[in-house]
Write an enzyme that holds these catalytic residues in place. Sequence first.
Site, PDB file in Angstrom:
ATOM      1  N   LYS A  78     -57.943  30.785 -10.020  1.00 33.31           N
ATOM      2  CA  LYS A  78     -57.500  31.009  -8.636  1.00 33.31           C
ATOM      3  C   LYS A  78     -58.447  30.338  -7.631  1.00 33.31           C
ATOM      4  O   LYS A  78     -59.582  29.951  -7.973  1.00 33.31           O
ATOM      5  CB  LYS A  78     -57.396  32.517  -8.387  1.00 33.31           C
ATOM      6  CG  LYS A  78     -56.298  33.186  -9.231  1.00 33.31           C
ATOM      7  CD  LYS A  78     -56.116  34.656  -8.865  1.00 33.31           C
ATOM      8  CE  LYS A  78     -54.996  35.287  -9.678  1.00 33.31           C
ATOM      9  NZ  LYS A  78     -54.740  36.698  -9.259  1.00 33.31           N
TER      10      LYS A  78
ATOM     11  N   TYR B 250     -44.992  34.248  -7.565  1.00 29.59           N
ATOM     12  CA  TYR B 250     -45.216  35.699  -7.596  1.00 29.59           C
ATOM     13  C   TYR B 250     -43.984  36.494  -7.149  1.00 29.59           C
ATOM     14  O   TYR B 250     -44.131  37.624  -6.684  1.00 29.59           O
ATOM     15  CB  TYR B 250     -46.414  36.054  -6.717  1.00 29.59           C
ATOM     16  CG  TYR B 250     -47.762  35.949  -7.428  1.00 29.59           C
ATOM     17  CD1 TYR B 250     -48.033  36.703  -8.576  1.00 29.59           C
ATOM     18  CD2 TYR B 250     -48.770  35.130  -6.938  1.00 29.59           C
ATOM     19  CE1 TYR B 250     -49.263  36.632  -9.213  1.00 29.59           C
ATOM     20  CE2 TYR B 250     -50.017  35.053  -7.579  1.00 29.59           C
ATOM     21  CZ  TYR B 250     -50.240  35.808  -8.710  1.00 29.59           C
ATOM     22  OH  TYR B 250     -51.465  35.750  -9.347  1.00 29.59           O
TER      23      TYR B 250
ATOM     24  N   ASN C  45     -59.359  37.844  -7.629  1.00 28.85           N
ATOM     25  CA  ASN C  45     -59.858  38.227  -8.958  1.00 28.85           C
ATOM     26  C   ASN C  45     -59.936  37.070  -9.960  1.00 28.85           C
ATOM     27  O   ASN C  45     -59.849  37.265 -11.165  1.00 28.85           O
ATOM     28  CB  ASN C  45     -59.042  39.414  -9.497  1.00 28.85           C
ATOM     29  CG  ASN C  45     -57.575  39.095  -9.645  1.00 28.85           C
ATOM     30  OD1 ASN C  45     -57.142  37.987  -9.371  1.00 28.85           O
ATOM     31  ND2 ASN C  45     -56.809  40.075 -10.088  1.00 28.85           N
TER      32      ASN C  45
ATOM     33  N   HIS D 293     -55.433  34.276 -13.246  1.00 29.43           N
ATOM     34  CA  HIS D 293     -54.124  34.851 -13.549  1.00 29.43           C
ATOM     35  C   HIS D 293     -53.833  34.644 -15.026  1.00 29.43           C
ATOM     36  O   HIS D 293     -54.217  33.610 -15.595  1.00 29.43           O
ATOM     37  CB  HIS D 293     -53.011  34.153 -12.737  1.00 29.43           C
ATOM     38  CG  HIS D 293     -51.643  34.474 -13.252  1.00 29.43           C
ATOM     39  ND1 HIS D 293     -50.974  35.610 -12.880  1.00 29.43           N
ATOM     40  CD2 HIS D 293     -50.857  33.841 -14.174  1.00 29.43           C
ATOM     41  CE1 HIS D 293     -49.814  35.654 -13.538  1.00 29.43           C
ATOM     42  NE2 HIS D 293     -49.719  34.599 -14.322  1.00 29.43           N
TER      43      HIS D 293
ATOM     44  N   GLU E  99     -43.327  31.266 -16.214  1.00 26.05           N
ATOM     45  CA  GLU E  99     -44.495  30.717 -15.506  1.00 26.05           C
ATOM     46  C   GLU E  99     -44.851  29.312 -16.011  1.00 26.05           C
ATOM     47  O   GLU E  99     -45.237  28.446 -15.223  1.00 26.05           O
ATOM     48  CB  GLU E  99     -45.675  31.682 -15.655  1.00 26.05           C
ATOM     49  CG  GLU E  99     -45.424  32.986 -14.908  1.00 26.05           C
ATOM     50  CD  GLU E  99     -46.491  34.050 -15.134  1.00 26.05           C
ATOM     51  OE1 GLU E  99     -47.465  33.792 -15.878  1.00 26.05           O
ATOM     52  OE2 GLU E  99     -46.347  35.141 -14.555  1.00 26.05           O
TER      53      GLU E  99
HETATM   54  P1  ADP Z   1     -52.569  40.896 -13.036  1.00 30.44           P
HETATM   55  O1  ADP Z   1     -52.950  39.606 -12.328  1.00 30.44           O
HETATM   56  O2  ADP Z   1     -53.760  41.552 -13.690  1.00 30.44           O
HETATM   57  O3  ADP Z   1     -51.411  40.738 -13.967  1.00 30.44           O
HETATM   58  P2  ADP Z   1     -50.704  42.162 -11.179  1.00 30.44           P
HETATM   59  O4  ADP Z   1     -49.631  41.358 -11.857  1.00 30.44           O
HETATM   60  O5  ADP Z   1     -50.507  43.627 -11.042  1.00 30.44           O
HETATM   61  O6  ADP Z   1     -52.129  41.929 -11.881  1.00 30.44           O
HETATM   62  O7  ADP Z   1     -50.937  41.597  -9.705  1.00 30.44           O
HETATM   63  C1  ADP Z   1     -50.880  40.221  -9.437  1.00 30.44           C
HETATM   64  C2  ADP Z   1     -52.034  39.861  -8.549  1.00 30.44           C
HETATM   65  O8  ADP Z   1     -51.873  40.505  -7.283  1.00 30.44           O
HETATM   66  C3  ADP Z   1     -53.427  40.323  -9.024  1.00 30.44           C
HETATM   67  O9  ADP Z   1     -54.009  39.461  -9.966  1.00 30.44           O
HETATM   68  C4  ADP Z   1     -54.194  40.341  -7.730  1.00 30.44           C
HETATM   69  O10 ADP Z   1     -54.599  39.029  -7.310  1.00 30.44           O
HETATM   70  C5  ADP Z   1     -53.142  40.866  -6.759  1.00 30.44           C
HETATM   71  N1  ADP Z   1     -53.188  42.342  -6.630  1.00 30.44           N
HETATM   72  C6  ADP Z   1     -52.811  43.246  -7.561  1.00 30.44           C
HETATM   73  N2  ADP Z   1     -52.984  44.512  -7.120  1.00 30.44           N
HETATM   74  C7  ADP Z   1     -53.484  44.402  -5.847  1.00 30.44           C
HETATM   75  C8  ADP Z   1     -53.876  45.326  -4.839  1.00 30.44           C
HETATM   76  N3  ADP Z   1     -53.790  46.640  -5.058  1.00 30.44           N
HETATM   77  N4  ADP Z   1     -54.346  44.835  -3.667  1.00 30.44           N
HETATM   78  C9  ADP Z   1     -54.428  43.501  -3.444  1.00 30.44           C
HETATM   79  N5  ADP Z   1     -54.069  42.571  -4.346  1.00 30.44           N
HETATM   80  C10 ADP Z   1     -53.604  42.999  -5.539  1.00 30.44           C
HETATM   81 MG    MG Z   2     -49.449  40.199 -13.546  1.00 34.15          MG
END
Ligand code: ADP
Ligand code: MG
Length: 137
Positions: free
Chosen positions: A9, A49, A112, A115, A126
């Site tokens: 990212k 997304y 974070n 992805h 994807e």
């Molecule tokens: P992952 O990436 O671990 O699969 P998710 O699919 O739940 O997680 O969420 C997609 C992305 O959205 C996350 O990687 C993160 O960048 C963002 N995200 C998820 N939950 C939150 C939150 N509570 N607040 C802000 N951003 C979030």
């Molecule tokens: Mg996810």
Amino acid sequence: MERTLSIIKPNAVKKNVIGEIIGRFEKNGLRIAAMKKIWMTKEEAKGFYVVHKERPFYNDLTNFMSEGPVVVMILEGENAILKNREIMGATNPANAAPGTIRKDFAENVERNAVHGSDAPETAAFEIAYFFSALEIM
Ligand code: ADP
Ligand code: MG
């Protein structure tokens, strides 16, 4: 043999840790079947997304994902989807295990670092979102 989509990212690209992150995939037995650096538009990030379009964080998340370049990769290996999720660590770095990418490179739950696809169906969507058949080894 399984394939999954990985994204380094914008916050991790900015930190100049592309090589360190890719090294973790390789050390854990995943191979890179395709890779490129791109800068998504807001619309392209929204399309990627789209499963999260009803979530309260969708607008901020898609702003973040289009704020700078990312590296998109297809990782290949045995149980690649689950293995990649383990190497990445929990979504929120506060809950990520020591030694995971998110523990070491994430700033917060949004920024974070990486992805990874979460299931075979999402991996197929994807991968096709970013790569044509000619780009995949
Ligand atoms: P992952 O990436 O671990 O699969 P998710 O699919 O739940 O997680 O969420 C997609 C992305 O959205 C996350 O990687 C993160 O960048 C963002 N995200 C998820 N939950 C939150 C939150 N509570 N607040 C802000 N951003 C979030
Ligand atoms: Mg996810």
